[in-house]
Design an enzyme around this catalytic site. Structure first.
Site, PDB file in Angstrom:
ATOM      1  N   ARG A  50      11.111  -0.805  -8.955  1.00  0.00           N
ATOM      2  CA  ARG A  50      12.917   0.526  -9.021  1.00  0.00           C
ATOM      3  C   ARG A  50      14.153  -0.229  -9.112  1.00  0.00           C
ATOM      4  O   ARG A  50      15.115   0.017 -10.074  1.00  0.00           O
ATOM      5  CB  ARG A  50      12.715   1.401  -7.764  1.00  0.00           C
ATOM      6  CG  ARG A  50      14.102   2.597  -7.715  1.00  0.00           C
ATOM      7  CD  ARG A  50      13.854   3.487  -6.631  1.00  0.00           C
ATOM      8  NE  ARG A  50      13.851   2.371  -5.936  1.00  0.00           N
ATOM      9  CZ  ARG A  50      14.143   3.622  -4.452  1.00  0.00           C
ATOM     10  NH1 ARG A  50      13.653   4.959  -4.218  1.00  0.00           N
ATOM     11  NH2 ARG A  50      14.205   2.852  -2.837  1.00  0.00           N
ATOM     12  N   LYS A 149      20.315   3.106  -7.944  1.00  0.00           N
ATOM     13  CA  LYS A 149      19.921   2.670  -6.083  1.00  0.00           C
ATOM     14  C   LYS A 149      21.079   1.308  -6.520  1.00  0.00           C
ATOM     15  O   LYS A 149      20.697   0.288  -6.356  1.00  0.00           O
ATOM     16  CB  LYS A 149      18.999   2.411  -5.869  1.00  0.00           C
ATOM     17  CG  LYS A 149      18.632   1.944  -4.109  1.00  0.00           C
ATOM     18  CD  LYS A 149      17.942   2.558  -3.665  1.00  0.00           C
ATOM     19  CE  LYS A 149      17.428   2.067  -1.749  1.00  0.00           C
ATOM     20  NZ  LYS A 149      18.279   2.879  -1.247  1.00  0.00           N
ATOM     21  N   GLU A 182      19.845  15.792  -2.232  1.00  0.00           N
ATOM     22  CA  GLU A 182      19.485  15.122  -1.430  1.00  0.00           C
ATOM     23  C   GLU A 182      19.869  15.265  -0.126  1.00  0.00           C
ATOM     24  O   GLU A 182      21.034  15.603   0.163  1.00  0.00           O
ATOM     25  CB  GLU A 182      19.182  14.110  -1.769  1.00  0.00           C
ATOM     26  CG  GLU A 182      20.333  12.589  -2.144  1.00  0.00           C
ATOM     27  CD  GLU A 182      19.832  11.151  -2.748  1.00  0.00           C
ATOM     28  OE1 GLU A 182      19.320  11.056  -2.662  1.00  0.00           O
ATOM     29  OE2 GLU A 182      20.649  11.070  -3.536  1.00  0.00           O
TER      30      GLU A 182
HETATM   31  N1  PMP Z   1      18.310   9.091  -1.193  1.00  0.00           N
HETATM   32  C1  PMP Z   1      19.508   8.229  -0.849  1.00  0.00           C
HETATM   33  C2  PMP Z   1      20.476   7.706  -1.506  1.00  0.00           C
HETATM   34  C3  PMP Z   1      18.795   6.695  -0.451  1.00  0.00           C
HETATM   35  O1  PMP Z   1      19.168   5.459  -0.393  1.00  0.00           O
HETATM   36  C4  PMP Z   1      17.366   6.537  -0.113  1.00  0.00           C
HETATM   37  C5  PMP Z   1      16.869   4.981   0.265  1.00  0.00           C
HETATM   38  N2  PMP Z   1      17.228   5.164   1.794  1.00  0.00           N
HETATM   39  C6  PMP Z   1      16.375   7.755  -0.347  1.00  0.00           C
HETATM   40  C7  PMP Z   1      16.993   8.679  -0.508  1.00  0.00           C
HETATM   41  C8  PMP Z   1      15.069   7.292   0.092  1.00  0.00           C
HETATM   42  O2  PMP Z   1      14.457   6.882  -0.982  1.00  0.00           O
HETATM   43  P1  PMP Z   1      13.133   5.823  -0.956  1.00  0.00           P
HETATM   44  O3  PMP Z   1      12.361   6.232   0.420  1.00  0.00           O
HETATM   45  O4  PMP Z   1      12.651   4.488  -1.396  1.00  0.00           O
HETATM   46  O5  PMP Z   1      14.042   4.331   1.073  1.00  0.00           O
END
Ligand code: PMP
Length: 288
Positions: A50, A149, A182
């Site tokens: 990622r 990200k 989210e």
């Molecule tokens: N959404 C956002 C905006 C995030 O920053 C994150 C990670 N902290 C997630 C969802 C969750 O992603 P992951 O399970 O890959 O940590």
């Protein structure tokens, strides 16, 4: 504490970057948050993939090979004697001038911090969280693709500030169409009419690695599941709700916008997935 910075492990006090770094000046960069459980780094390959995709999407060249960055993550954990850790891996555009132009930044800055993290008190994993939907909408994918990200978290921080003023620890963010996207640092799941649902990535969320893991676990546990759009109404009328993220892991949500979800206590699907997830974190991962 030792920090890995541009190829060397240095003391925390020496781990400094330039005020001309575009990561600082403009939030121009990408990052990952990764966890190690009992001497194994969970989903390290997925996190590195990622990171490389995020970097590619913003035309940022990571100045080392994937194997070398993986080795650096493991070195950082060993240098700090950590077996259970939260790892922050950051790649910024690097040092440039005061203009925006990334072409003025010849080399990316790379650093790795390995520390411990407790996002929520242990009792909240038992009792569940109260969260609120906020007015700050998720940036639409036509402006910045939420799959990147990036270091630019101001949209999420504005939502977090709203949550803080509402007296809850996390915010549910909607997209421009009013569908659930989210949370500020987590993905959202509900269980409604016996089906586990999470919004499709096209609705504006990060393609969370914990989200993918939960969908995989649902498949192997034969829990009916789908990636399906929903609005706050479906959350209010759901049997269960929970959030997922590397730092938060799986955290039950028992109240949304002051309405209790289901009976107002963490539900059986949440508990089952949490138990399987914990078991998986103990079993899988790249050894330190
Ligand atoms: N959404 C956002 C905006 C995030 O920053 C994150 C990670 N902290 C997630 C969802 C969750 O992603 P992951 O399970 O890959 O940590």
């Amino acid at each position: 504490m030792k920090i890995w910075l541009n190829g060397s492990l240095v003391a925390k006090e020496q781990a400094v970057v330039s005020v001309f770094d575009h990561g600082l000046l403009y939030g121009d960069g990408v990052f990952e948050g990764i966890r190690a459980y009992d001497g194994r780094v969970f989903k390290l390959g997925e996190h590195l993939a990622r990171l490389w995709n995020s970097a590619r999407a913003i035309m940022l060249e990571i100045p080392l090979a994937r194997d070398a960055l993986q080795a650096a993550v493991l070195d950082t954990l060993r240098a700090n004697g950590l077996r259970d850790a939260y790892i922050r891996l950051v790649v910024t555009r690097g040092t440039g001038d005061l203009g925006l132009d990334p072409r003025k930044c010849p080399t990316a800055t790379v650093f790795i911090i390995a520390d411990t993290i407790t996002l929520y008190a242990a009792e909240l994993y038992e009792r569940g969280l109260a969260v609120a939907t906020v007015s700050t909408r998720r940036i639409p994918a036509v402006a910045v693709d939420p799959r990147i990200k990036s270091l630019n978290y101001l949209n999420n921080i504005l939502a977090k500030i709203e949550a803080n003023t509402l007296g809850v620890p996390e915010a549910i963010m909607l997209n421009l169409e009013g569908r659930v996207a989210e949370c500020t640092g987590d993905n959202v799941f509900i269980v409604r009419r016996g089906r586990l649902l999470t919004p499709p990535i096209a609705d504006g969320g990060l393609e969370g690695i914990t989200r993918d893991t939960v969908l995989d676990l649902a498949r192997s546990l034969a829990i009916p599941h789908a990636e399906e759009s929903f609005t706050p109404y479906e959350i209010y009328t759901a049997e269960e709700c929970f959030l997922t993220g590397t730092a938060a892991e799986i955290i039950p949500v028992v109240k949304v916008d002051t309405r209790p979800i289901g009976p107002g206590t963490p539900g059986p699907v949440t508990r089952r997935l949490t138990a399987s997830f914990r078991e998986m974190t103990r079993r899988e991962g790249v050894p330190v």
